[in-house]
Motif scaffolding. Sequence first.
Motif, PDB file in Angstrom:
ATOM      1  N   THR A   1       1.049  -1.176   0.022  1.00 48.43           N
ATOM      2  CA  THR A   1      -0.094  -0.300  -0.386  1.00 48.43           C
ATOM      3  C   THR A   1       0.829   1.267   0.690  1.00 48.43           C
ATOM      4  N   THR A   2       0.264   2.439  -0.638  1.00 46.33           N
ATOM      5  CA  THR A   2       1.039   4.254   0.155  1.00 46.33           C
ATOM      6  C   THR A   2       0.407   5.180  -0.188  1.00 46.33           C
ATOM      7  N   ILE A   3       0.524   5.899  -0.010  1.00 50.53           N
ATOM      8  CA  ILE A   3      -0.288   7.341   0.528  1.00 50.53           C
ATOM      9  C   ILE A   3       0.637   8.240  -0.349  1.00 50.53           C
ATOM     10  N   VAL A   4      -0.521   9.107  -1.436  1.00 51.30           N
ATOM     11  CA  VAL A   4       0.170   9.875  -2.196  1.00 51.30           C
ATOM     12  C   VAL A   4      -0.633  10.979  -1.853  1.00 51.30           C
ATOM     13  N   PHE A   5       0.568  12.652  -1.868  1.00 50.38           N
ATOM     14  CA  PHE A   5      -0.062  13.785  -1.865  1.00 50.38           C
ATOM     15  C   PHE A   5       0.714  14.418  -2.078  1.00 50.38           C
TER      16      PHE A   5
END
Length: 394
Positions: free
Chosen positions: A183-187
Motif C-alpha cells: 500500500t502507499t499514500i499519495v499527496f
Amino acid sequence: MIKVLKISAEGLPLYDGKCEINFINTQRTTSNDTEGMFKLSSSNANRLYTNNIESFFGINASGKTTILRLISFVFSVLNNEQINNIKYCGILGEGNEQNEIVFDIVFANCDTVNLLHTVIKYADEHYIITEEYIKSRKLLASDNKTSIFDFSSATTIMKRKDDEQYLVDDMSIIVGYKKAEKTTIVFSDMLEITNINRLKLLKEYPLSVLSYFDSKIEYINTREINGKTVIYLKFRGEKEKILYDLAELNTYLSSGTIKGINIFGRAISLFETGGYLIIDDLENHFNQEIVSTLIRFFTNKKVNPHGATLIFSTHYSELLEHIKRNDCIYIVENKDKITITPLNDRMQRNDENKVQSFKSGLIGNTAPSYEAYIQLKKSIINKVEAIIPSPVRP
C-alpha cells in the motif's frame, strides 16, 4: 491506499497542548451529506466517512501555514522520508534534547484500522525515533466516530527494536508495513509556491484545464532536446512561441492562470488515486468562482470517486460558505501558542451563517481586534498630520 483518519501530536513547541486533526465525520451524517464524503467500509451498517475537504481558517499570523506544514510532515513520514530530510522538520523545534514529541496517526487500509505511535527526540544534533509501534484491528461495521479510535484490544503487528540494523534511526517502521501490505499514500504539497507561481513541468497540459483559465490558449507542450526542456506555447490566432525556461511563461500567462493550471492539474491526477492536495491561502490569485469550482470537484463523487482530499487554509470567511459541513472546518488562533478548534464545537448546526458568525467574532478570535484597528488608524493619522504643512496665515 492509506486513508488518514486522525493526526494527534503532543510536545510540539508552537502548539498549546495536544494538536488533533480529524479527517472523519464527527457530526451526524445524513444521506444528503455523503455526496462530498468517502465511505470507509462497504458495510451498510457502517456510517463512517472521511471528509473530502479539510479547511483551516484564521487571521494573518494565526498559525494556519504551520498547521499545513504539520500535516505535510506527517504525510512525509508516512511516505518513508527520513525525518531530518523532511523540509518541514523545523516544526519539531530548535533541537531541545529535553523535549519529547509524540505522534499518534490513525489510518485505514483496506478493511483494517491502524495506529502508528511514534516518539521523536533530538539527540547528537539530529532527530531520532526512540519508540514506535503499529497496532491494527479489523474495521467493524459497528465502528462509530468514538470506537474507531479505540485500540485497547488491537494487536501490535510491528514494533521498533533497538537492535534493528536495516532501519535508520530517523525513518519510521511504516516503510515495512507498506511493503508488507503493498500500500502507499499519495499527496501533493503546494505550500512553497503560495506566493511564487511557476508552472509545474509536464509533458502535456490538459486542454480542458487550459481553456478554463484562459480560453485563448491552444496548447502548452514540452519536449526534451539535447538534455534541455523546451516549452511550446500557442495562443489561438497567433504564432507558436518557443521558450527555454518555465519562468518565461510568467510573461504570457497571469499568476491566476499559472496557479490554476498547477492546482487543477494536480487535482485531476489525485482524483485517479484518492490522494491529498495541500494548499496555503487558497484564495491567492483566484476569484470566488474558481475556488468554489475546486471545492465542488472534490465534493462530487463522479469527479472524485476515490475520496481525494483537499486540505487548505484561508483567511476569507466567505469561502467557507461553499463548505456544507462544520466538522471539516477548523478555527486557528494564536495566543502565544497555536490552538485549533473544530467549528462544530462552536456551531452545532451546518445551516448557520458562517460568514456573519466569523465577522462578528462570536466564534473566537477570527478577525483583527477593534483595539488593533483603532491603534492602526491613530498611527496613520499621526503620520499623515506630521507631513502636512501648517496652513500659512496672512
